[in-house]
Design a protein around this motif. Structure first.
Motif: not given
Length: 366
Positions: A124-132, A134-135
């Motif tokens: 899925g999506v790894t980077n978004s404003e809605s959750a931490l 992955i980094d």
């Protein structure tokens, strides 16, 4: 289990949905959540559960044996009769409405007490404003849990996936823990260095350099020890959509970690603004004080409540609304109450409790 804890726990709305589902499984108590977005019109996104919330329910069901989930026809009410946490290996497709971090954050405490080692391939999506991002989970959440629980776990980034298309791949591995040792995390120290990762997918590599330059322009005013890595992904490992972002980590003299991140989103095209947002969030977290940032307050509190039957204490900055509600939920589910002691001349508070002495009996038998 006494009769008071065998009763069904009832809530209304989607507030703290993930943590309440995890508490239901760990406490072994049936949970009913009603009135889920009953007042929202179709123009406002529709009533009932969202696809990512249903997906989280499915993930909990995969990690347990014997769970019974019932959702009414309109999706405005759910009932979970929890089973036994067993773990295992499987794949999970995350809806693009929420990033993979949304699922990993609150699956972690459940994975700790599963019978078998957990290995999940998230897509899925790894980077978004809605959750931490992955980094941020790699740099802060994982080391924090290793420190608290003393177990081996990892989150491996195979492919990045930006909004809205996703296409990322994460491999999450977690060994089970027998119990959580007493936690004493009260000395926040002072920040000694800042590290970070500037990433980009399916855009020009210069975007990461612009992120680094803008961030250093802010952070070097406070400390010279700033190093930000660059991580550019082209088409083969860059998912389905272009994007970029920045994850920042501040480490103190007592090895306390504070994290903040920001990402571009589907329409943004300004690396300097994303970098300034990430820096501003990190500085706000540092200014709030405490040994744990606001993103990890809930996780640490839950570990304390389920820890060994001893005194656990942690210094936190300003308590978030999520944290305050979690404290109430722990009281309702498990009868655990926290002592909150404000610090003089500081904005931080010290939370302490007596752990439940929760043990993973399957770990002992194995």
């Amino acid at each position: 289990m006494n009769s008071s804890k065998s009763q069904t726990v009832r809530f209304a709305g989607t507030k703290n949905l993930r943590s309440r589902l995890i508490l239901s499984v760990l406490a072994g108590r049936t949970i009913v959540i009603e009135d889920i977005r009953v007042n929202e019109s179709l123009d406002g996104g529709g009533i009932g559960l969202k696809d990512y919330e249903v997906s989280f329910l499915r993930l909990v069901d995969k990690l347990t044996n014997g769970s019974k989930v019932k959702i009414n026809e309109t999706g405005t009410s759910i009932r979970l009769v929890p089973g036994v946490p067993v773990g295992g290996e499987f794949e999970h497709e995350c809806p693009v409405g929420r990033p993979i971090g949304y699922f990993v954050e609150w699956i972690l405490p459940l994975a700790l007490f599963c019978k078998n080692t957990v290995l999940i391939k998230f897509r899925g999506v790894t980077n978004s404003e809605s959750a931490l991002a992955i980094d941020s989970i790699q740099s802060t959440t994982i080391p924090l849990l290793r420190r608290v629980a003393g177990i081996n776990l990892s989150v491996k980034l195979v492919k990045r996936g930006a909004e809205p298309g996703g296409g990322g791949l994460i491999i999450f591995t977690c060994q089970n823990a027998k119990s959580i040792p007493p936690l004493e995390l009260t000395d926040a120290g002072v920040v000694k260095r800042i590290r970070g990762v500037a990433y980009s997918t399916r855009v020009a590599p210069s975007y990461t350099n612009r992120l680094v330059g803008a961030a250093r322009g802010v952070l070097n005013r406070f400390t010279p020890d700033v190093y930000i890595y660059t991580d550019h992904h082209a088409k083969r490992t860059g998912g389905e959509s272009p994007g970029f972002g920045l994850s920042l980590l501040a480490e103190s003299t007592t090895h306390c970690l504070t994290v903040a991140d920001a990402s571009s989103g589907p329409d943004a095209n300004d690396p300097e603004k994303v970098a300034l947002d990430a820096c501003s969030r990190l500085l706000e977290e540092i200014d709030a004080g405490g040994c744990v940032d606001s993103n990890h307050q809930g996780l640490v509190i839950l570990m304390m409540a389920f820890g060994q039957e001893d005194v656990h204490s942690v210094r936190l900055g300003r308590l978030s609304g999520f944290t305050v509600q979690l404290l109430r939920d722990l009281r309702d589910f498990m009868g655990v109450e926290f002592k909150v002691a404000p610090e003089r001349d500081e904005s931080s508070v010290v939370l302490s409790c007596i752990g439940l002495g929760f043990s993973n009996y399957s770990k002992k038998l194995s």
